[in-house]
Design a protein around this motif. Structure first.
Motif, PDB file in Angstrom:
ATOM      1  N   THR A   1      -2.838  -0.979   4.526  1.00 46.13           N
ATOM      2  CA  THR A   1      -4.137  -1.062   5.193  1.00 46.13           C
ATOM      3  C   THR A   1      -4.139  -0.239   6.473  1.00 46.13           C
TER       4      THR A   1
ATOM      5  N   LYS B   1      -4.515   3.233   5.590  1.00 46.38           N
ATOM      6  CA  LYS B   1      -5.895   3.530   5.183  1.00 46.38           C
ATOM      7  C   LYS B   1      -6.782   3.721   6.406  1.00 46.38           C
TER       8      LYS B   1
ATOM      9  N   GLY C   1     -10.345  -2.483   4.905  1.00 43.31           N
ATOM     10  CA  GLY C   1      -9.931  -3.697   4.225  1.00 43.31           C
ATOM     11  C   GLY C   1      -9.339  -4.774   5.112  1.00 43.31           C
TER      12      GLY C   1
END
Length: 505
Positions: free
Chosen positions: A85, A88, A209
């Motif tokens: 995450t 990302k 996320g």
């Protein structure tokens, strides 16, 4: 109200006229309808309007963060999932690099080169902690007899993170990345003048996320929202970057609930040029050390100490290049020095310069507000060099936080070390010499958390950043930072074949 995920981020344009709070995965107006105007320091014009968080909004953010930590699943995500995450987040930031740079310039007035470097480091911070957290774990320790000790790293909890105005996005990344990597929830309070990129970063975290409530962003006044977060019983840790005076106040308030505290505070960093230095390299590095980011850096090397044998040569070259520094259009790649954050700070800078002159100092160049065609309503100050100073002057003792260098001579290594350490601060320091033994010897005696040797750069992801003395405590930007956002739990177990009977009863 639609959540950010329900909007599918179609509206997450970076540059817009109005920015809302980020609480529990939602863009929200302030509960009392408060709004304030953010100014572009380069022009003095409105950059955007922002929802102004109230204490009630801060309470809602704390509840969201507390609920996300106590009942959510982020802290229980496998480390590799949290790592993905964070990567990302970095990937989204890379895809929007130019947008983030533009927004940072509009909100701060800093130069294009400065903004580009800082946005890139913010991206690299998330990438660094995505990797660092994978190896940050407990251990199995050998013990005498049939005992085993196992330690685990657990997130410390809900963290209030108070961000300064000089590096809005980079400092937000310095704090958010290690905290959420460790599994904490955060309430970020950006500085009131510069909230825009921190708000966008909060949105990017959601897009990547990060669950609702883990990252909340509440721009508001430090005197109410900031203090409220520091004193709140459901906040487990405070991380603050800013002035020493406010840091002391935060530490006192946080002590009432025994919060963990990390403080990265003021600085008045020395820059020592020895007689055997590469003078041209020292001049170029010293220019960057004080005039980068318009001197608005906590570790700005604003006290220059030059050996008497090279003083005249250094000063001549330093002044000549200082006069060549370009101020103006922050979006031009040719601009070296950007704007000052606001009129109040401009007046503070000018006040220190005037006090030095009144005390007998000499301004060799600069020393006044800059007037720039096309930016007449902005806040600009000429790069300034002052000589004939001493350690009794306020301009030498105190952090000016602007493009002002004070220069003194020294006779020998012992005097240079004494002058460098004669300060309440101990954040950064720099020295220039071709003698490796001297560099090592002097570095070990400098009372500062950072020593730059023949180098003008103070911070890279993975290198500890923090200070001695009244420059604060705790280290950011490194693996050790994860320890500031975790608790170490020790578990001792017995695996012997016979039951223990310590009292022999």
């Amino acid at each position: 109200m639609e959540t950010l995920k329900e909007q599918k981020f179609a509206a997450l344009d970076t540059k817009r006229e109005f920015y809302q709070l980020i609480i529990n995965g939602e863009r929200k107006d302030s509960l009392n309808g408060g709004v304030y105007t953010v100014i572009n320091p380069a022009t003095g014009e409105k950059a955007a309007e922002v929802s102004k968080a109230s204490i009630e909004d801060a309470e809602e953010a704390v509840r969201a963060a507390r609920n996300a930590f106590d009942h959510g699943n982020w802290r229980h995500f496998p480390v590799n999932k949290r790592s993905r995450t964070l990567n990302k987040i970095a990937g989204i930031m890379r895809s929007r690099f130019n947008e983030l740079v533009e927004l940072e310039i509009l909100n701060t007035g800093k130069s294009l080169a400065a903004a580009q470097g800082q946005v890139m480091q913010a991206i690299e911070d998330f990438e660094f902690y995505a990797g660092a957290i994978v190896g940050h774990r407990g251990a199995v320790n050998s013990m005498p007899g049939s005992f085993q000790n196992v330690t685990e790293k657990e997130p410390v909890g809900v963290c209030a993170q108070i961000i300064p105005w000089n590096y809005p996005l980079m400092m937000a990344a310095w704090k958010i990345a290690p905290a959420i990597a460790a599994g904490c929830s955060v309430i970020v309070k950006p500085a009131s003048p510069t909230p825009l990129t921190a708000l966008v970063l909060g949105e990017i975290c959601m897009e990547a996320g990060v669950p609702a409530g883990v990252v909340n962003v509440v721009p508001g006044a430090g005197s109410d929202v900031g203090n409220f977060l520091v004193e709140h019983r459901d906040v487990d840790k405070v991380a603050f970057t800013g002035s020493t005076a406010i840091g002391k106040d935060i530490m006192a308030k946080a002590s009432q609930t025994l919060k963990r505290v990390t403080l990265e505070l003021g600085g008045k960093s020395p820059n020592i040029i020895f007689e055997d230095a590469d003078i041209d390299a020292a001049v170029d590095g010293s220019l960057f050390g004080i005039f980068y980011n318009s001197g608005q850096s906590c570790e700005a090397r604003s006290r220059l100490y030059v050996h008497e044998h090279v003083y005249d040569e250094f000063i001549a070259k330093f002044i000549e290049k200082t006069k060549r520094l370009k101020l103006g259009n922050p979006f031009s790649k040719d601009t070296h020095v950007g704007a000052i954050i606001n009129r109040d700070q401009l007046n503070v800078i000018d006040g220190y310069v005037k006090s030095a002159v009144a005390d007998g100092a000499t301004v060799l160049t600069g020393g006044k507000e800059a007037k720039i065609d096309g930016y007449e309503n902005g806040f600009w100050y000429e790069p300034t060099v002052i000589i004939n100073v001493n350690h009794e002057m306020e301009a030498v003792k105190e952090e000016i936080f602007g493009p002002v260098a004070v220069v003194m001579e020294f006779k020998d290594e012992k005097e240079a070390i004494h002058l460098a350490n004669d300060s309440q601060y101990g954040l950064g320091s720099a020295l220039w010499t071709k003698d490796h033994a001297r560099a090592t010897r002097v570095s070990k005696q400098i009372e500062a958390g950072i020593v730059m040797i023949n180098c003008p750069f103070s911070a890279f992801p993975g290198t500890p950043f923090g200070g001695y003395k009244q420059s604060g405590f705790g280290r950011e930007l490194c693996i050790e930072t994860l320890d500031l956002y975790t608790e170490t739990k020790s578990m001792i177990s017995y695996y012997g074949s016979r039951p223990l009977n310590p009292f022999a009863l």
